[in-house]
Scaffold this active site. Structure first.
Site, PDB file in Angstrom:
ATOM      1  N   HIS A  43      -6.659  -3.370   2.970  1.00  0.00           N
ATOM      2  CA  HIS A  43      -7.978  -3.536   2.692  1.00  0.00           C
ATOM      3  C   HIS A  43      -8.372  -3.389   1.779  1.00  0.00           C
ATOM      4  CE1 HIS A  43     -11.506  -3.717   6.046  1.00  0.00           C
ATOM      5  NE2 HIS A  43     -11.657  -4.692   5.076  1.00  0.00           N
ATOM      6  N   ARG A  45     -11.199  -2.581   0.619  1.00  0.00           N
ATOM      7  CA  ARG A  45     -13.317  -2.731   1.017  1.00  0.00           C
ATOM      8  C   ARG A  45     -13.748  -2.566  -0.145  1.00  0.00           C
ATOM      9  NH1 ARG A  45     -13.229  -0.263   6.862  1.00  0.00           N
ATOM     10  NH2 ARG A  45     -15.081  -0.469   6.203  1.00  0.00           N
TER      11      ARG A  45
HETATM   12  N1  PXP Z   1      -5.057  -5.372  11.353  1.00  0.00           N
HETATM   13  C1  PXP Z   1      -6.375  -5.380  10.857  1.00  0.00           C
HETATM   14  C2  PXP Z   1      -7.741  -6.285  10.545  1.00  0.00           C
HETATM   15  C3  PXP Z   1      -7.299  -4.175  10.472  1.00  0.00           C
HETATM   16  O1  PXP Z   1      -8.196  -4.055   9.975  1.00  0.00           O
HETATM   17  C4  PXP Z   1      -6.311  -2.733  10.460  1.00  0.00           C
HETATM   18  C5  PXP Z   1      -6.736  -1.659   9.812  1.00  0.00           C
HETATM   19  O2  PXP Z   1      -6.463  -1.537   9.057  1.00  0.00           O
HETATM   20  C6  PXP Z   1      -5.096  -2.728  10.947  1.00  0.00           C
HETATM   21  C7  PXP Z   1      -4.737  -4.048  11.864  1.00  0.00           C
HETATM   22  C8  PXP Z   1      -4.359  -2.074  11.199  1.00  0.00           C
HETATM   23  O3  PXP Z   1      -4.356  -1.216  12.458  1.00  0.00           O
HETATM   24  P1  PXP Z   1      -4.189   0.305  12.391  1.00  0.00           P
HETATM   25  O4  PXP Z   1      -4.661   0.997  10.904  1.00  0.00           O
HETATM   26  O5  PXP Z   1      -4.914   0.580  13.861  1.00  0.00           O
HETATM   27  O6  PXP Z   1      -1.851   0.091  12.415  1.00  0.00           O
END
Ligand code: PXP
Length: 239
Positions: A43, A45
């Site tokens: 991601h 950001r």
């Molecule tokens: N999918 C999306 C769209 C997300 O924003 C995130 C967190 O960055 C994740 C999956 C993964 O989430 P987690 O870190 O809770 O497994």
């Protein structure tokens, strides 16, 4: 069998804690890929709190499974995505003060903005997925936006316990069914871990689960290779 996308953002979080070069998310991606990850997710950001543009650039060169870039509908980051060309772009909402992505993208309320972002990314040859809550109106709006895929937000399921968790799972199943009826590729993620992933992986026609924090947390203790292999095993149906 659902595929596993390993989100390596929090490897970069540790690096940024000291503003140094280690641990490098590029190393983590290589280890995850060697352990059987079907995809790598990051991601980028707006506040660059973990993943940097340099990471996405190097990952584009070094990742040989699917590279999935999460991003907001924001001009600067859309331009970077179109230039670096991940295999898939997942549009997410973003608020500076949040610890992590807290809710799905409101496609219903932002139809034009989402439609424009989807068009821009698709014109660059990138598959587009929309991260949405498991709500019928959002699924319908996602289908109308011309996105190819959705990622169902599993955060409420992950936080719920007991009968509430069963109800949240039912919402995911229902939204997933509608998405497939509308021809959308079905992905899911957020808050999934080694304890709660099984029922979500078993949802019919689930294509990909994106899992980050729990895998990176386990990798700190047992290594990335073992953490990814253990999660992969949980995504396979028992035969
Ligand atoms: N999918 C999306 C769209 C997300 O924003 C995130 C967190 O960055 C994740 C999956 C993964 O989430 P987690 O870190 O809770 O497994």
């Amino acid at each position: 069998m659902a595929r596993l996308g390993v989100n390596i953002d929090h490897v970069a979080t540790v690096r940024q804690a000291r503003n140094t070069y280690e641990p490098d998310p590029v190393w983590a991606a290589t280890l995850a890929e060697l352990a059987g990850a079907d995809g790598i997710t990051v991601h980028l950001r707006e506040d660059r709190r973990h993943i940097q543009e340099r990471d996405v650039r190097l990952l584009r060169e070094t990742v040989h499974v699917k590279l999935n870039l999460e991003l907001a509908c924001e001009a600067g980051v859309l331009e970077i995505a179109c230039r670096l060309k991940p295999d898939q772009a997942t549009l997410v909402p973003e608020r500076r003060e949040e610890v992590t992505t807290e809710g799905g993208l409101d496609v219903v309320a932002n139809r034009q903005q989402v439609h424009d972002a989807v068009s821009q990314l698709r014109a660059a040859g990138i598959v587009v997925s929309l991260f949405i809550d498991p709500v019928a109106e959002q699924v319908e709006a996602a289908a109308a936006s011309q996105a190819e895929a959705i990622e169902l937000h599993t955060g409420c399921y992950a936080l719920a316990t007991g009968s509430r968790q069963a109800a949240e799972l039912a919402r995911l199943i229902e939204a997933g069914r509608l998405a497939r009826q509308r021809g959308l590729i079905l992905n899911a993620g957020h808050g999934l871990n080694y304890q709660n992933v099984g029922p979500v992986a078993a949802i019919a026609e689930m294509d990909e689960l994106n899992i980050g924090h729990s895998i990176v947390a386990r990798a700190v203790m047992v290594g990335m290779d073992r953490a990814v292999r253990e999660m992969k095993a949980l995504l396979s149906p028992i035969v």
